[in-house]
Design a protein around this motif. Structure first.
Motif, PDB file in Angstrom:
ATOM      1  N   LEU A 102       0.823  -1.215   0.000  1.00  0.00           N
ATOM      2  CA  LEU A 102       0.000   0.000   0.000  1.00  0.00           C
ATOM      3  C   LEU A 102       0.859   1.269   0.000  1.00  0.00           C
ATOM      4  N   VAL A 103       2.015   1.195   0.628  1.00  0.00           N
ATOM      5  CA  VAL A 103       2.921   2.338   0.734  1.00  0.00           C
ATOM      6  C   VAL A 103       3.704   2.547  -0.562  1.00  0.00           C
ATOM      7  N   GLU A 104       3.875   1.485  -1.317  1.00  0.00           N
ATOM      8  CA  GLU A 104       4.762   1.521  -2.490  1.00  0.00           C
ATOM      9  C   GLU A 104       4.481   2.661  -3.467  1.00  0.00           C
ATOM     10  N   PRO A 105       3.253   2.923  -3.916  1.00  0.00           N
ATOM     11  CA  PRO A 105       3.046   4.018  -4.879  1.00  0.00           C
ATOM     12  C   PRO A 105       3.470   5.384  -4.347  1.00  0.00           C
ATOM     13  N   ALA A 106       3.183   5.667  -3.098  1.00  0.00           N
ATOM     14  CA  ALA A 106       3.578   6.954  -2.512  1.00  0.00           C
ATOM     15  C   ALA A 106       5.101   7.038  -2.373  1.00  0.00           C
ATOM     16  N   PHE A 107       5.727   5.935  -2.031  1.00  0.00           N
ATOM     17  CA  PHE A 107       7.186   5.876  -1.896  1.00  0.00           C
ATOM     18  C   PHE A 107       7.846   6.155  -3.248  1.00  0.00           C
ATOM     19  N   ILE A 108       7.359   5.524  -4.302  1.00  0.00           N
ATOM     20  CA  ILE A 108       7.914   5.723  -5.643  1.00  0.00           C
ATOM     21  C   ILE A 108       7.702   7.168  -6.092  1.00  0.00           C
ATOM     22  N   ALA A 109       6.519   7.715  -5.851  1.00  0.00           N
ATOM     23  CA  ALA A 109       6.243   9.107  -6.231  1.00  0.00           C
ATOM     24  C   ALA A 109       7.176  10.069  -5.503  1.00  0.00           C
ATOM     25  N   ALA A 110       7.422   9.816  -4.228  1.00  0.00           N
ATOM     26  CA  ALA A 110       8.323  10.687  -3.461  1.00  0.00           C
ATOM     27  C   ALA A 110       9.752  10.608  -4.000  1.00  0.00           C
ATOM     28  N   LEU A 111      10.204   9.412  -4.358  1.00  0.00           N
ATOM     29  CA  LEU A 111      11.549   9.269  -4.910  1.00  0.00           C
ATOM     30  C   LEU A 111      11.668   9.947  -6.274  1.00  0.00           C
ATOM     31  N   ARG A 112      10.623   9.871  -7.081  1.00  0.00           N
ATOM     32  CA  ARG A 112      10.634  10.560  -8.378  1.00  0.00           C
ATOM     33  C   ARG A 112      10.754  12.067  -8.181  1.00  0.00           C
ATOM     34  N   ARG A 113       9.968  12.610  -7.225  1.00  0.00           N
ATOM     35  CA  ARG A 113      10.032  14.056  -6.964  1.00  0.00           C
ATOM     36  C   ARG A 113      11.420  14.453  -6.490  1.00  0.00           C
ATOM     37  N   ALA A 114      11.989  13.671  -5.596  1.00  0.00           N
ATOM     38  CA  ALA A 114      13.323  13.979  -5.072  1.00  0.00           C
ATOM     39  C   ALA A 114      14.362  13.927  -6.179  1.00  0.00           C
ATOM     40  N   GLN A 115      14.234  12.983  -7.076  1.00  0.00           N
ATOM     41  CA  GLN A 115      15.193  12.867  -8.165  1.00  0.00           C
ATOM     42  C   GLN A 115      15.076  14.050  -9.125  1.00  0.00           C
ATOM     43  N   ARG A 116      13.879  14.514  -9.403  1.00  0.00           N
ATOM     44  CA  ARG A 116      13.709  15.688 -10.272  1.00  0.00           C
ATOM     45  C   ARG A 116      14.342  16.922  -9.644  1.00  0.00           C
ATOM     46  N   ARG A 117      14.236  17.055  -8.336  1.00  0.00           N
ATOM     47  CA  ARG A 117      14.845  18.210  -7.658  1.00  0.00           C
ATOM     48  C   ARG A 117      16.355  18.161  -7.749  1.00  0.00           C
ATOM     49  N   ARG A 118      16.923  16.950  -7.764  1.00  0.00           N
ATOM     50  CA  ARG A 118      18.376  16.805  -7.843  1.00  0.00           C
ATOM     51  C   ARG A 118      18.898  16.907  -9.261  1.00  0.00           C
TER      52      ARG A 118
END
Length: 122
Positions: A38-54
């Motif tokens: 259940l946590v997986e989609p939110a976790f992936i979305a957060a990592l995508r956002r963090a990667q775009r910022r970097r």
């Protein structure tokens, strides 16, 4: 005991989440695994956002002078040689290098060439 959640965006690995328990506790069961699902989609979305910022800025976001300085440094020129080539003071070259470091996230001269090669992609 541990359980891992590996996050991917297509074939690109984004990161992973690892949860550990002491050996004296029970193993993770199917209920625990379903909670992680259940946590997986939110976790992936957060990592995508963090990667775009970097992600480094596109080369067009650099000033023309910053691009010139970066290209010369990437070729291996010293600050003094860059200053001579561009008709600048050494302190001005170092100011441009600080700005490049801030914009690109690259702090080592040797890595600047690799960043320049990948900055236009995204």
């Amino acid at each position: 005991w541990g359980i891992n959640l590996h996050a991917f965006d297509g074939a690109q690995a984004l990161g992973d989440l690892r949860i550990w328990r002491a050996r004296q506790r029970r193993e993770f069961d199917t209920h625990d695994k379903s909670l992680l699902d259940l946590v997986e989609p939110a976790f992936i979305a957060a990592l995508r956002r963090a990667q775009r910022r970097r992600a480094p800025p596109a080369l067009e976001l650099l000033s023309p002078r910053e691009r010139e300085v970066a290209a010369l440094v990437a070729r291996g020129l010293t600050d003094k040689a860059v200053a001579r080539e561009l008709g600048l003071s050494v302190s001005s070259v170092r100011t441009y290098l600080r700005r490049l470091g801030t914009k690109s996230g690259v702090q080592r001269r040797a890595a600047l060439g690799g960043w320049l090669g990948g900055a236009g992609r995204g």
